[in-house]
Design a protein around this motif. Structure first.
Motif, PDB file in Angstrom:
ATOM      1  N   MET A   1     -19.436  38.827  15.776  1.00  0.00           N
ATOM      2  CA  MET A   1     -19.014  37.800  16.724  1.00  0.00           C
ATOM      3  C   MET A   1     -19.813  37.900  18.031  1.00  0.00           C
ATOM      4  O   MET A   1     -20.276  36.896  18.573  1.00  0.00           O
ATOM      5  CB  MET A   1     -17.519  37.980  17.014  1.00  0.00           C
ATOM      6  CG  MET A   1     -16.900  36.819  17.746  1.00  0.00           C
ATOM      7  SD  MET A   1     -16.847  35.341  16.725  1.00  0.00           S
ATOM      8  CE  MET A   1     -16.765  34.105  17.992  1.00  0.00           C
ATOM      9  N   GLU A   2     -19.990  39.117  18.530  1.00  0.00           N
ATOM     10  CA  GLU A   2     -20.744  39.337  19.766  1.00  0.00           C
ATOM     11  C   GLU A   2     -22.205  38.917  19.597  1.00  0.00           C
ATOM     12  O   GLU A   2     -22.799  38.310  20.483  1.00  0.00           O
ATOM     13  CB  GLU A   2     -20.659  40.815  20.176  1.00  0.00           C
ATOM     14  CG  GLU A   2     -19.294  41.211  20.731  1.00  0.00           C
ATOM     15  CD  GLU A   2     -19.194  42.694  21.033  1.00  0.00           C
ATOM     16  OE1 GLU A   2     -20.106  43.444  20.616  1.00  0.00           O
ATOM     17  OE2 GLU A   2     -18.208  43.104  21.675  1.00  0.00           O
ATOM     18  N   ALA A   3     -22.769  39.244  18.413  1.00  0.00           N
ATOM     19  CA  ALA A   3     -24.165  38.895  18.139  1.00  0.00           C
ATOM     20  C   ALA A   3     -24.346  37.377  18.073  1.00  0.00           C
ATOM     21  O   ALA A   3     -25.305  36.826  18.625  1.00  0.00           O
ATOM     22  CB  ALA A   3     -24.613  39.542  16.830  1.00  0.00           C
ATOM     23  N   LEU A   4     -23.403  36.705  17.406  1.00  0.00           N
ATOM     24  CA  LEU A   4     -23.465  35.239  17.308  1.00  0.00           C
ATOM     25  C   LEU A   4     -23.325  34.598  18.679  1.00  0.00           C
ATOM     26  O   LEU A   4     -24.027  33.639  19.007  1.00  0.00           O
ATOM     27  CB  LEU A   4     -22.345  34.737  16.393  1.00  0.00           C
ATOM     28  CG  LEU A   4     -22.721  34.378  14.958  1.00  0.00           C
ATOM     29  CD1 LEU A   4     -21.481  33.944  14.190  1.00  0.00           C
ATOM     30  CD2 LEU A   4     -23.770  33.275  14.909  1.00  0.00           C
ATOM     31  N   ASP A   5     -22.412  35.125  19.474  1.00  0.00           N
ATOM     32  CA  ASP A   5     -22.184  34.600  20.823  1.00  0.00           C
ATOM     33  C   ASP A   5     -23.453  34.714  21.668  1.00  0.00           C
ATOM     34  O   ASP A   5     -23.824  33.782  22.388  1.00  0.00           O
ATOM     35  CB  ASP A   5     -21.042  35.390  21.474  1.00  0.00           C
ATOM     36  CG  ASP A   5     -20.317  34.597  22.547  1.00  0.00           C
ATOM     37  OD1 ASP A   5     -20.016  33.424  22.308  1.00  0.00           O
ATOM     38  OD2 ASP A   5     -20.071  35.163  23.618  1.00  0.00           O
TER      39      ASP A   5
ATOM     40  N   LEU B   1     -28.435  25.564  16.040  1.00  0.00           N
ATOM     41  CA  LEU B   1     -27.306  25.782  16.936  1.00  0.00           C
ATOM     42  C   LEU B   1     -26.013  25.275  16.301  1.00  0.00           C
ATOM     43  O   LEU B   1     -24.976  25.951  16.344  1.00  0.00           O
ATOM     44  CB  LEU B   1     -27.541  25.077  18.274  1.00  0.00           C
ATOM     45  CG  LEU B   1     -26.431  25.206  19.324  1.00  0.00           C
ATOM     46  CD1 LEU B   1     -26.246  26.655  19.753  1.00  0.00           C
ATOM     47  CD2 LEU B   1     -26.738  24.338  20.542  1.00  0.00           C
ATOM     48  N   PHE B   2     -26.094  24.109  15.686  1.00  0.00           N
ATOM     49  CA  PHE B   2     -24.927  23.529  15.010  1.00  0.00           C
ATOM     50  C   PHE B   2     -24.446  24.468  13.903  1.00  0.00           C
ATOM     51  O   PHE B   2     -23.244  24.720  13.751  1.00  0.00           O
ATOM     52  CB  PHE B   2     -25.292  22.153  14.427  1.00  0.00           C
ATOM     53  CG  PHE B   2     -24.191  21.510  13.634  1.00  0.00           C
ATOM     54  CD1 PHE B   2     -23.117  20.895  14.264  1.00  0.00           C
ATOM     55  CD2 PHE B   2     -24.209  21.544  12.243  1.00  0.00           C
ATOM     56  CE1 PHE B   2     -22.092  20.310  13.523  1.00  0.00           C
ATOM     57  CE2 PHE B   2     -23.190  20.962  11.493  1.00  0.00           C
ATOM     58  CZ  PHE B   2     -22.129  20.346  12.139  1.00  0.00           C
ATOM     59  N   THR B   3     -25.399  25.018  13.129  1.00  0.00           N
ATOM     60  CA  THR B   3     -25.066  25.945  12.034  1.00  0.00           C
ATOM     61  C   THR B   3     -24.416  27.211  12.585  1.00  0.00           C
ATOM     62  O   THR B   3     -23.435  27.719  12.028  1.00  0.00           O
ATOM     63  CB  THR B   3     -26.342  26.307  11.239  1.00  0.00           C
ATOM     64  OG1 THR B   3     -26.942  25.110  10.749  1.00  0.00           O
ATOM     65  CG2 THR B   3     -26.029  27.223  10.075  1.00  0.00           C
ATOM     66  N   GLU B   4     -24.965  27.729  13.690  1.00  0.00           N
ATOM     67  CA  GLU B   4     -24.435  28.962  14.282  1.00  0.00           C
ATOM     68  C   GLU B   4     -23.037  28.750  14.863  1.00  0.00           C
ATOM     69  O   GLU B   4     -22.168  29.624  14.738  1.00  0.00           O
ATOM     70  CB  GLU B   4     -25.396  29.455  15.376  1.00  0.00           C
ATOM     71  CG  GLU B   4     -26.673  30.069  14.811  1.00  0.00           C
ATOM     72  CD  GLU B   4     -27.826  30.085  15.791  1.00  0.00           C
ATOM     73  OE1 GLU B   4     -28.928  30.502  15.396  1.00  0.00           O
ATOM     74  OE2 GLU B   4     -27.639  29.674  16.950  1.00  0.00           O
ATOM     75  N   ILE B   5     -22.817  27.592  15.484  1.00  0.00           N
ATOM     76  CA  ILE B   5     -21.486  27.291  16.031  1.00  0.00           C
ATOM     77  C   ILE B   5     -20.465  27.171  14.892  1.00  0.00           C
ATOM     78  O   ILE B   5     -19.328  27.652  14.999  1.00  0.00           O
ATOM     79  CB  ILE B   5     -21.525  25.995  16.880  1.00  0.00           C
ATOM     80  CG1 ILE B   5     -22.300  26.260  18.185  1.00  0.00           C
ATOM     81  CG2 ILE B   5     -20.117  25.497  17.197  1.00  0.00           C
ATOM     82  CD1 ILE B   5     -22.574  25.020  19.015  1.00  0.00           C
ATOM     83  N   LYS B   6     -20.898  26.549  13.787  1.00  0.00           N
ATOM     84  CA  LYS B   6     -20.029  26.417  12.605  1.00  0.00           C
ATOM     85  C   LYS B   6     -19.688  27.802  12.050  1.00  0.00           C
ATOM     86  O   LYS B   6     -18.533  28.092  11.716  1.00  0.00           O
ATOM     87  CB  LYS B   6     -20.739  25.571  11.541  1.00  0.00           C
ATOM     88  CG  LYS B   6     -19.872  25.275  10.327  1.00  0.00           C
ATOM     89  CD  LYS B   6     -20.645  24.449   9.306  1.00  0.00           C
ATOM     90  CE  LYS B   6     -19.793  24.224   8.055  1.00  0.00           C
ATOM     91  NZ  LYS B   6     -20.556  23.496   7.000  1.00  0.00           N
TER      92      LYS B   6
ATOM     93  N   SER C   1     -27.698  43.471  25.025  1.00  0.00           N
ATOM     94  CA  SER C   1     -26.642  42.862  24.209  1.00  0.00           C
ATOM     95  C   SER C   1     -25.320  42.758  24.970  1.00  0.00           C
ATOM     96  O   SER C   1     -24.445  41.982  24.603  1.00  0.00           O
ATOM     97  CB  SER C   1     -26.430  43.655  22.908  1.00  0.00           C
ATOM     98  OG  SER C   1     -25.994  44.969  23.187  1.00  0.00           O
ATOM     99  N   GLN C   2     -25.174  43.551  26.032  1.00  0.00           N
ATOM    100  CA  GLN C   2     -23.986  43.442  26.879  1.00  0.00           C
ATOM    101  C   GLN C   2     -24.354  43.757  28.314  1.00  0.00           C
ATOM    102  O   GLN C   2     -24.993  44.767  28.602  1.00  0.00           O
ATOM    103  CB  GLN C   2     -22.894  44.413  26.402  1.00  0.00           C
ATOM    104  CG  GLN C   2     -21.626  44.389  27.243  1.00  0.00           C
ATOM    105  CD  GLN C   2     -21.020  42.994  27.331  1.00  0.00           C
ATOM    106  OE1 GLN C   2     -20.657  42.418  26.324  1.00  0.00           O
ATOM    107  NE2 GLN C   2     -20.936  42.440  28.519  1.00  0.00           N
TER     108      GLN C   2
END
Length: 409
Positions: free
Chosen positions: A63-67, A197-202, A292-293
């Motif tokens: 989740m953190e990586a996707l964000d 971006l659309f794919t990643e948000i999905k 990453s953070q």
């Protein structure tokens, strides 16, 4: 006088156009550099945070990586839009310049044609000679000869002007065609980025749903991470206080265990001043990687209402990467968190840099280190394949934001 004023006006217009074009080119180069950096960051995120592995990391890591990737992708789209808009302005400016040049070229050609016709009507050598001989005095003959020479020079200048404007038009048309091609490429790349971006948000939404179905498991992971972070923070600050007492004692000054400041020798003061003078220019604690953070309070990736506190920064890097000293100093402590990994604290006058999550150390307490010296190997998590360095920065016992001190962190 009129001709001089006209020439000055033309020079001013040309200089203004050149300056504007240079400014746009400089801005375009700056945007392109930003876009390339963001594209590289996305590649690094895919490589460092989504590395292929036998076992997938926990959903929180995913989740953190996707964000992080979605945030960078959105920045990339914004920068590409800025580039496209800048190109639009440049294309429109070139279209206006081409229109103006075409008009000027037509006027010059018409004037030249009229001049040629008139010249043809009186081109014979006899008529020129007669024109001179019909002068009433020597002065008039001299002025007429001068006029004929100026007229010939003017014809040459008109011819050269036509050739120059044709060449300028050809270059502008070439630039226009190239700019349109670049714009088409940018539009295609932006369309591709938006689709990704659309794919990643999905994918993020699906991951959110899977997490929220098992909220208790997610909460346990969060609480475990917070507990580990508090344990590390407590040990780091405790070691700093011990180092302050030991350092002050070594120079003959007795201080309480609660003392919050190093008493500096002239040598240590020089190191501290040099460290402070390099604020914003210090090297990264690893040779390559991505943040990453960041430092400070941040929202939870799944439940934005939950806030987290980060007292340092986390840098994702390659497996086998080595931590390195950001500045010259002395190793004042070795961290060893029970059930965790190792860390190193380095004193730079009254500044302390801490490098945590190391699997192997190359230095020991009391060692003097130089800038870029390798300190140890960053630990790679076997379960998710990630290699992350936790980096902290203090002045005495006051936490500092490493992002303000390390160059482009």
């Amino acid at each position: 006088m009129i001709n001089k004023l006209f020439l000055i006006l033309i020079c001013c217009i040309t200089l203004s156009t050149v300056t504007n074009t240079y400014g746009q080119t400089k801005e375009q180069k700056s945007l392109e550099a930003k876009r390339e950096k963001l594209q590289q960051e996305i590649l690094d995120i895919n490589r460092l945070l989504f590395a292929e592995k036998k076992e997938k990391g926990n959903v929180l890591d995913q989740m953190e990586a996707l964000d992080k990737k979605i945030s960078v992708r959105q920045q990339l789209i914004r920068v590409t839009n800025q580039q496209s808009n800048l190109l639009n302005r440049k294309i429109n400016a070139n279209i206006r310049s081409i229109s103006r040049l075409n008009k000027e070229l037509k006027e010059v050609k018409d004037s030249y044609a009229t001049m040629i016709r008139k010249s043809y009507q009186s081109k014979s050598q006899e008529s020129r000679l007669l024109f001179l001989l019909s002068s009433t005095n020597f002065y008039q003959a001299f002025k007429r000869l001068q006029y004929m020479q100026q007229y010939t020079e003017y014809r040459k200048e008109q011819g050269l002007q036509i050739a120059s404007k044709k060449e300028e038009l050809a270059l502008l048309n070439k630039d226009l065609n190239e700019e349109r091609k670049v714009k088409e490429i940018l539009i295609a790349q932006n369309r591709k980025a938006k689709n990704k971006l659309f794919t990643e948000i999905k994918e993020q939404k699906e991951l959110l749903n899977s997490i929220r179905k098992n909220e208790s498991k997610y909460t346990n992971v969060i609480n475990k991470k917070k507990k580990e972070a508090r344990k590390i923070d407590k040990q780091i600050e405790g070691l700093i206080r011990k180092a302050i007492v030991a350092s002050n004692k070594s120079i003959g000054k007795k201080t309480k265990s609660t003392s919050a400041k190093f008493l500096l020798t002239p040598e240590a003061t020089a190191v501290a001043n040099s460290f402070s003078a390099n604020k914003g220019k210090l090297i990264w604690p690893v040779e390559k990687g991505i943040k990453s953070q960041g430092f400070g309070i941040y929202k939870d990736a799944v439940y934005p209402g939950i806030k987290h506190q980060s007292n340092g920064v986390i840098i994702a890097t390659d497996q086998g990467a080595k931590a390195r000293a950001i500045f010259e100093g002395e190793v004042i402590a070795i961290l060893a968190v029970p059930g965790g990994n190792k860390g190193i604290q380095i004193k730079h006058g009254n500044f302390i840099s801490t490098y945590y999550n190391l699997s192997e150390l190359f230095v020991k307490k009391g060692d003097k280190v130089t800038t870029k010296q390798e300190l140890g190997i960053v630990y790679t998590n076997r379960s998710n394949g990630q290699t992350r360095l936790k980096f902290y920065l203090y002045q005495n016992t006051t936490r500092l934001n490493p992002e303000e001190w390390v160059y482009q962190l």
